[in-house]
Scaffold this active site. Structure first.
Site, PDB file in Angstrom:
ATOM      1  N   ARG A 168       2.566  12.304   0.706  1.00 56.67           N
ATOM      2  CA  ARG A 168       1.391  11.730   0.153  1.00 56.67           C
ATOM      3  C   ARG A 168       0.905  12.090  -1.422  1.00 56.67           C
ATOM      4  O   ARG A 168       1.977  12.723  -1.826  1.00 56.67           O
ATOM      5  CB  ARG A 168       0.811  12.791   0.344  1.00 56.67           C
ATOM      6  N   CYS A 174      15.815   2.298  22.074  1.00 57.15           N
ATOM      7  CA  CYS A 174      17.148   1.336  21.619  1.00 57.15           C
ATOM      8  C   CYS A 174      16.988   1.194  20.569  1.00 57.15           C
ATOM      9  O   CYS A 174      18.025   0.603  19.774  1.00 57.15           O
ATOM     10  CB  CYS A 174      17.482   0.572  22.674  1.00 57.15           C
ATOM     11  N   HIS A 204      -9.651  10.710  11.250  1.00 53.66           N
ATOM     12  CA  HIS A 204     -10.041  11.556  11.317  1.00 53.66           C
ATOM     13  C   HIS A 204     -11.645  12.042  10.847  1.00 53.66           C
ATOM     14  O   HIS A 204     -12.777  10.908  10.373  1.00 53.66           O
ATOM     15  CB  HIS A 204      -9.502  12.941   9.766  1.00 53.66           C
ATOM     16  N   ILE A 236      -4.571   8.385  12.268  1.00 52.11           N
ATOM     17  CA  ILE A 236      -5.690   9.421  12.413  1.00 52.11           C
ATOM     18  C   ILE A 236      -6.724   8.497  11.075  1.00 52.11           C
ATOM     19  O   ILE A 236      -6.943   9.273  10.437  1.00 52.11           O
ATOM     20  CB  ILE A 236      -5.810  10.668  12.275  1.00 52.11           C
ATOM     21  N   CYS A 260      17.871  -6.539  21.417  1.00 58.54           N
ATOM     22  CA  CYS A 260      17.113  -6.590  20.293  1.00 58.54           C
ATOM     23  C   CYS A 260      17.181  -7.288  18.897  1.00 58.54           C
ATOM     24  O   CYS A 260      16.445  -8.545  18.753  1.00 58.54           O
ATOM     25  CB  CYS A 260      15.296  -6.510  20.575  1.00 58.54           C
ATOM     26  N   GLU A 296       1.653  -7.059  -4.629  1.00 61.85           N
ATOM     27  CA  GLU A 296       1.710  -6.279  -3.598  1.00 61.85           C
ATOM     28  C   GLU A 296       3.379  -6.369  -4.308  1.00 61.85           C
ATOM     29  O   GLU A 296       3.898  -6.919  -4.387  1.00 61.85           O
ATOM     30  CB  GLU A 296       1.813  -6.304  -2.492  1.00 61.85           C
ATOM     31  N   VAL A 313       3.587  -4.951 -10.777  1.00 62.41           N
ATOM     32  CA  VAL A 313       2.859  -5.217 -11.451  1.00 62.41           C
ATOM     33  C   VAL A 313       3.263  -4.454 -13.695  1.00 62.41           C
ATOM     34  O   VAL A 313       3.570  -3.370 -12.147  1.00 62.41           O
ATOM     35  CB  VAL A 313       1.228  -4.913 -11.785  1.00 62.41           C
TER      36      VAL A 313
HETATM   37  C1  LIG Z   1       2.454  11.677   5.811  1.00 66.03           C
HETATM   38  C2  LIG Z   1       1.761  11.469   5.477  1.00 66.03           C
HETATM   39  C3  LIG Z   1      -0.122  11.521   6.943  1.00 66.03           C
HETATM   40  C4  LIG Z   1      -1.274  11.048   6.227  1.00 66.03           C
HETATM   41  N1  LIG Z   1      -1.934  11.342   7.253  1.00 66.03           N
HETATM   42  C5  LIG Z   1      -2.912  10.603   7.399  1.00 66.03           C
HETATM   43  C6  LIG Z   1      -4.307  10.549   8.778  1.00 66.03           C
HETATM   44  O1  LIG Z   1      -3.661  10.559   9.589  1.00 66.03           O
HETATM   45  N2  LIG Z   1      -5.461   9.774   8.402  1.00 66.03           N
HETATM   46  C7  LIG Z   1      -5.777   9.543   6.974  1.00 66.03           C
HETATM   47  O2  LIG Z   1      -6.720   8.880   7.092  1.00 66.03           O
HETATM   48  N3  LIG Z   1      -4.787   9.711   6.045  1.00 66.03           N
HETATM   49  C8  LIG Z   1      -3.967  10.090   6.218  1.00 66.03           C
HETATM   50  N4  LIG Z   1      -3.081   9.992   5.408  1.00 66.03           N
HETATM   51  C9  LIG Z   1      -3.134   9.207   4.413  1.00 66.03           C
HETATM   52  C10 LIG Z   1      -3.258   7.683   3.918  1.00 66.03           C
HETATM   53  O3  LIG Z   1      -1.593   7.751   4.572  1.00 66.03           O
HETATM   54  C11 LIG Z   1      -3.118   7.582   2.244  1.00 66.03           C
HETATM   55  O4  LIG Z   1      -4.245   7.932   2.113  1.00 66.03           O
HETATM   56  C12 LIG Z   1      -3.010   5.655   2.813  1.00 66.03           C
HETATM   57  O5  LIG Z   1      -2.598   4.992   3.305  1.00 66.03           O
HETATM   58  C13 LIG Z   1      -3.233   4.870   1.000  1.00 66.03           C
HETATM   59  O6  LIG Z   1      -3.561   3.763   1.104  1.00 66.03           O
HETATM   60  P1  LIG Z   1      -2.981   3.232  -0.451  1.00 66.03           P
HETATM   61  O7  LIG Z   1      -3.560   1.626   0.416  1.00 66.03           O
HETATM   62  O8  LIG Z   1      -4.303   3.634  -1.632  1.00 66.03           O
HETATM   63  O9  LIG Z   1      -1.716   2.807  -0.574  1.00 66.03           O
HETATM   64  P2  LIG Z   1      -0.457   2.553  -0.388  1.00 66.03           P
HETATM   65  O10 LIG Z   1      -0.528   2.082   1.427  1.00 66.03           O
HETATM   66  O11 LIG Z   1       0.380   3.454  -1.139  1.00 66.03           O
HETATM   67  O12 LIG Z   1      -0.123   0.845  -1.208  1.00 66.03           O
HETATM   68  C14 LIG Z   1      -0.238   0.694  -2.236  1.00 66.03           C
HETATM   69  C15 LIG Z   1       0.770  -0.303  -2.235  1.00 66.03           C
HETATM   70  O13 LIG Z   1       0.631  -0.999  -4.077  1.00 66.03           O
HETATM   71  C16 LIG Z   1       1.595  -1.030  -3.750  1.00 66.03           C
HETATM   72  N5  LIG Z   1       2.389  -1.011  -5.641  1.00 66.03           N
HETATM   73  C17 LIG Z   1       2.323   0.273  -6.641  1.00 66.03           C
HETATM   74  N6  LIG Z   1       2.516  -0.003  -7.526  1.00 66.03           N
HETATM   75  C18 LIG Z   1       2.936  -1.167  -8.052  1.00 66.03           C
HETATM   76  C19 LIG Z   1       2.664  -2.366  -8.851  1.00 66.03           C
HETATM   77  N7  LIG Z   1       3.211  -1.517  -9.763  1.00 66.03           N
HETATM   78  N8  LIG Z   1       2.985  -3.316  -8.365  1.00 66.03           N
HETATM   79  C20 LIG Z   1       2.518  -4.208  -7.492  1.00 66.03           C
HETATM   80  N9  LIG Z   1       2.106  -3.173  -6.247  1.00 66.03           N
HETATM   81  C21 LIG Z   1       2.070  -1.408  -6.511  1.00 66.03           C
HETATM   82  C22 LIG Z   1       2.816  -0.120  -3.190  1.00 66.03           C
HETATM   83  O14 LIG Z   1       4.104  -1.139  -2.930  1.00 66.03           O
HETATM   84  C23 LIG Z   1       1.725  -0.128  -2.493  1.00 66.03           C
HETATM   85  O15 LIG Z   1       1.852  -1.285  -1.014  1.00 66.03           O
HETATM   86  C24 LIG Z   1      -1.394  10.108   5.725  1.00 66.03           C
HETATM   87  C25 LIG Z   1      -0.271  10.124   4.383  1.00 66.03           C
HETATM   88  C26 LIG Z   1       0.784  10.704   4.556  1.00 66.03           C
HETATM   89  C27 LIG Z   1       1.951  10.435   3.236  1.00 66.03           C
END
Ligand SMILES: Cc1cc2nc3c(=O)[nH]c(=O)nc-3n(C[C@H](O)[C@H](O)[C@H](O)COP(=O)(O)OP(=O)(O)OC[C@H]3O[C@@H](n4cnc5c(N)ncnc54)[C@H](O)[C@@H]3O)c2cc1C
Ligand SMILES: Cc1cc2nc3c(=O)[nH]c(=O)nc-3n(C[C@H](O)[C@H](O)[C@H](O)COP(=O)(O)OP(=O)(O)OC[C@H]3O[C@@H](n4cnc5c(N)ncnc54)[C@H](O)[C@@H]3O)c2cc1C
Lengths: 414, 473
Positions: free
Chosen positions: B310, B434, B50, B48, B439, B32, B172
């Site tokens: 997103r 706050c 969903h 959420i 804190c 990460e 990476v």
């Molecule tokens: C505004 C918004 C609202 C949303 N609301 C919802 C909701 O209510 N319900 C729902 O189901 N989904 C929701 N989503 C979608 C959901 O948040 C995401 O689909 C989900 O969090 C994605 O998770 P992930 O693990 O794929 O990505 P991430 O949480 O982004 O994890 C990917 C990780 O990879 C790391 N990374 C990237 N490149 C590299 C690299 N080269 N080397 C090492 N590490 C790297 C990043 O730092 C990051 O920590 C929402 C998204 C947004 C933006």
């Protein structure tokens, strides 16, 4: 459950003053609860001079002022607990607090005084755009870091808001070797005391940008720059007026808000203007025998005023302890150029003179302050200048208030 | 050492993958780039779960959302994360929308998602602050909320406890195909792995490029901004309120959170690159669109605004495929909403593609410890706790009533916080009105004491966010 006559929440200048006044009235069973490690409240971090001119007729630093009250508290043998955080109060006056040694405690108290101070308006509340990165502090926390922990939070500082804490921090950080690039104020006038504008900005050639606000914060892990813009009458940024500053720190001095969570959750009626409780002339809230004073009630500029207000609360809590029935109330109505008045109501038959505290909405020249009831104006005062940053406290004689119903406090320019 | 699987990214997807894999024999690692787990999209969203009536038929989103949502409650309980089924209303406020509402209901029922139509009056009784125009709503009782970063952390804790290596602050930057394995070059080391799972969220396309020369999928970044309301506004709404979804997405919502705040948002704005700034225009859009959903919004209780990006694309569906060029590399592209809700199923889906059923499971698996939360305890238990350990009686964060003991306990967990923000993520210090004004310094002092660092070297977030310098005094 343990029973007690009076619990005071908060061991700042308000809480300690209220406790001393209660003791004077003969209160023998009381407890002051303070959540931090020491008594004194916000004064402990205000190491500048300027406290106590009215009360002690000398200029003390914040900690020195606090120490006088702490000594008096010790002398009067008033019991207190530090590291004791009050978590809740109920309408039937059960106070719940936690403490490392006492554990989780519930005490039933005949009266409660809330003297929990205030907190600073944050970036989130004023929704400045840009990144959420390190380097944005409320002025009070930067003050805390510097004066209590000896940490300078930045080297190139910009300040948003011309409240007193921001002004004092401008000078303080400058004296510590930081560059202070400027102060922006949304309003066309400053919100600080005039003496602070002169002593903290003008004496150090720090520019004050009136009618300006911060519209963007740049940087990756911490602040690398900020952009300010001039605002129009509707406080909207004027395109083309942007100025950029290579600041590494943004301090916010954009207002203080009474810490009234405990009262709000107990169901006390709040004043949307002060954001503190609505009180009568005894500083009693809408819940009988529950009082509020100091910055927890409305934000004060001077500690002397805080102490005097708190004395009223402390003395009344004891004098009114056996009171059973509610006294009839009449409203105090703020009109004209006035933003709020405390107390918000008085009893129909006040037995003592009442001090009304208020602020004006904007700077006024040749102002006329009038107190009226249905029989007409019973008191009026003229002031050359009235500033929103200066809380006014005006005493009305009990004879003038007695039995005449609602009163109006009005301010206008002549 | 040869890894069986190297996961890139410690968001919710990477965390579920690591958690699931930790039940099997083998060697696994997560890489990460951020300072902490859940620092990407998983940190800023609507939180959420969903229920799954919304995604179009025959999409991966539809399949995985329904499956994922059903799996959450049990997993949350198992890893000691919060999960609350608070239910949701999807609101129609024009006659023309009612047909669409009914279509959603049918879609939901077909998928086994409980949902029923309720009248405008019924809705207004349950939620007095919905706007006057509301005509009818679809009530979805199984819609739930979580704290996304907490969920990811708890899962990753279990993974770490069961032998998964977690490399934080390692980006990476290269992937090399060797004869029958891959070399994963990070900013600090080179790892060798038989399989790679690209769960890099917004960085997934870049990883796709590193693997295959050209990324097999393309993503578009769509930012969403929010307001957060303080606890004082907790009675504003009690369920999640959605407008009717459109092609543009789910629209601006009202969402109660696990800890009694309310989120208002998100808007949607296409960006050319990741940027989690907030803007006055974006927040104005939130306000504007909310007028069609609710009334009397207590904006005076706003304590914060934030935004998340997103990773959208693939014709509004997840792209989850094994690389056509390089077998053993699995791409998770375009994991936008409902990525959180689908994550348990996304992980299963990928592992099945790796034929996980033929892998050997571990005989023993270590559970993570439950988390002590003073404000969720009965009086007697809390008294006993403070008596046993007085630090639980010393409140550090006044707004959220968090004790020193809770912070110290977080510092002793498998993935300890190293910065102020990481403490905030774990125990909520500074999340209140706050915003850390009182804190933050106390938390910093605890971190300094426990790590034996001078106070001014404590970081707010990652490196470069040190508190400041020692004053001359
Ligand atoms: C505004 C918004 C609202 C949303 N609301 C919802 C909701 O209510 N319900 C729902 O189901 N989904 C929701 N989503 C979608 C959901 O948040 C995401 O689909 C989900 O969090 C994605 O998770 P992930 O693990 O794929 O990505 P991430 O949480 O982004 O994890 C990917 C990780 O990879 C790391 N990374 C990237 N490149 C590299 C690299 N080269 N080397 C090492 N590490 C790297 C990043 O730092 C990051 O920590 C929402 C998204 C947004 C933006
Ligand atoms: C930065 C700053 C600079 C100032 N400069 C000047 C000046 O130059 N001259 C001047 O005359 N005045 C000045 N003032 C104004 C004046 O000193 C303060 O307004 C006054 O000291 C406030 O007193 P207080 O007791 O109401 O609040 P505080 O001093 O804030 O005390 C409140 C106390 O209550 C405690 N508390 C809160 N909640 C709880 C709870 N739930 N349980 C237990 N304890 C609790 C807090 O820990 C705190 O100690 C300044 C104020 C500030 C903030």
């Amino acid at each position: 459950m343990k029973q007690i006559d009076l619990i005071i929440i908060g061991g700042g200048s308000a809480g300690m003053s209220a406790a001393l006044a209660a003791k004077k009235q003969g209160c023998e069973s009381m407890l002051v609860l303070e959540r931090s490690d020491a008594l004194g409240g916000i004064l402990q971090q205000c190491i500048h001079n300027g406290f106590g001119l009215q009360l002690f007729h000398e200029e003390l630093s914040g900690p020195a002022f606090a120490q006088r009250l702490i000594d008096a508290l010790h002398q009067a043998q008033i019991p207190y607990r530090t590291k004791a955080s009050v978590l809740s109060i109920t309408p039937d006056r059960i106070v719940t607090y936690v403490h490392p040694e006492d554990g989780l405690c519930r005490i039933r108290s005949k009266a409660i005084i809330l003297a929990s101070g205030c907190y600073e308006r944050t970036r989130g509340m004023i929704s400045i755009g840009g990144k959420r990165i390190k380097g944005v502090y409320t002025a009070g926390s930067a003050q805390r870091y510097l004066n209590m922990e000896n940490i300078l939070v930045g080297r190139r500082v910009f300040i948003l808001g011309s409240g007193d804490i921001g002004l004092i921090m401008a000078r303080r950080m400058r004296l510590e070797g930081a560059e202070v690039l400027g102060v922006a104020e949304l309003m066309p006038y400053s919100n600080g005391l005039t003496r602070n504008i002169v002593q903290c900005l003008e004496d150090f050639d720090i520019p004050l940008y009136l009618s300006h606000t911060v519209i963007d914060i740049q940087g990756d892990t911490r602040v690398e720059g900020i952009t300010i813009a001039q605002v129009d009458e509707n406080k909207q940024p004027i395109p083309g007026s942007e100025k950029h500053f290579a600041a590494d720190t943004l301090l916010l001095s954009v207002g203080l808000i009474p810490e009234e969570t405990l009262l709000q959750e107990a169901g006390v009626v709040l004043d949307p203007k002060t954001k503190g409780a609505k009180v009568n002339a005894h500083m009693e809230t809408s819940i009988p025998h529950v009082y509020a004073c100091g910055n927890a009630l409305h934000v004060h500029d001077l500690v002397d005023d805080v102490c005097m207000e708190a004395r009223v609360a402390g003395a009344s809590a004891i004098k009114d302890m056996e009171k059973k029935t509610e006294e009839a109330c009449t409203e105090v109505i703020a009109e004209g150029e006035i933003s709020y008045v405390v107390p918000q109501h008085i009893t129909t038959h006040e037995k003592e003179d009442v001090i009304f505290s208020f602020r004006v909405k904007r700077p006024l020249h040749h102002a006329l302050i009038t107190f009226e009831n249905k029989t007409g104006v019973f008191q009026q005062i003229r002031k050359k200048v009235l500033l929103p940053s200066q809380m006014q406290r005006i005493l009305c004689k009990k004879e003038a208030l007695d039995g005449h119903g609602a009163i109006w406090v009005k301010v206008r320019e002549e | 050492m040869m890894l069986d699987v190297c996961i890139i990214g410690a968001g919710i997807c990477g965390s579920f993958l690591a958690y699931d894999l930790s039940h099997y024999k083998g060697s696994f690692a997560v890489v990460e780039k951020e300072h902490d787990v859940a620092g990407g999209v998983t940190m800023a969203n609507s939180a959420i779960i969903h229920a799954g009536y919304d995604p179009k038929d025959h999409t991966l989103k539809a399949q995985l959302n329904v499956e994922g949502a059903k799996a959450y409650e049990a997993i949350a309980q198992r890893v000691h994360a919060h999960y609350q089924k608070i239910g949701a209303y999807v609101i129609a406020s024009e006659e023309s929308q009612i047909a669409q509402l009914k279509e959603l209901q049918q879609r939901g029922n077909k998928r086994g998602v409980r949902c029923e139509l309720v009248s405008g009056e019924e809705l207004k009784q349950a939620e007095p602050h919905v706007c006057e125009a509301a005509l009818m709503a679809l009530y979805v009782p199984d819609t739930a909320i979580i704290e996304p970063w907490e969920m990811a952390l708890r899962l990753m804790e279990c993974a770490v406890l069961n032998g998964v290596d977690l490399y934080l602050e390692e980006e990476v930057i290269g992937i090399m195909h060797k004869r029958d394995y891959y070399e994963v070059k990070t900013s600090k080391q080179t790892l060798c792995a038989k399989r790679i799972i690209n769960a890099a969220g917004l960085g997934a396309e870049r990883i796709g490029k590193l693997c295959d020369g050209a990324s097999p999928f393309h993503m578009e970044i769509k930012r969403g901004q929010y307001y957060v309301l303080s606890h004082h506004a907790r009675d504003f709404v009690h369920h999640i309120l959605y407008p009717l979804p459109s092609d543009k997405g789910k629209g601006v919502l009202c969402v109660p959170t696990i800890h009694g705040n309310i989120l208002l948002g998100p808007d949607a704005q296409i960006l050319s690159e990741e940027d989690t700034s907030t803007t006055s225009q974006g927040l104005a859009r939130v306000r504007e669109q909310l007028t069609q959903l609710v009334k009397e919004v207590p904006y005076g209780e706003v304590i914060r605004s934030y935004s998340g990006c997103r990773p959208c694309g693939n014709d509004n569906d997840f792209y989850i495929e094994e690389s056509a060029i390089h077998p053993g590399i699995y791409h998770l592209g375009c994991i936008d909403s409902p990525g959180l809700a689908s994550a348990p199923a996304i992980s299963r889906y990928v592992l099945e593609a790796m034929h996980i059923s033929s892998w050997e499971r571990k005989e023993e698996w270590i559970e993570n410890e439950s988390v002590i939360r003073c404000d969720e305890m009965e009086d007697d238990a809390r008294k006993a706790l403070i008596q046993a350990d007085p630090t639980y009686g010393h409140i550090i964060c006044r707004c959220e009533a968090i004790s020193e003991g809770e912070i110290l306990a977080a510092l002793r967990r498998p993935i300890p916080p190293r910065s102020i923000k990481e403490v905030k993520k774990r125990v909520r210090c500074g999340m209140g009105k706050c915003q850390g004004g009182f804190c933050e310094v106390e938390v910093a002092k605890l971190l300094a004491r426990e790590s034996r660092l001078p106070l001014h070297e404590i970081c707010y977030d990652g490196a470069g966010s040190e508190l400041g310098e020692e004053a001359k005094g």
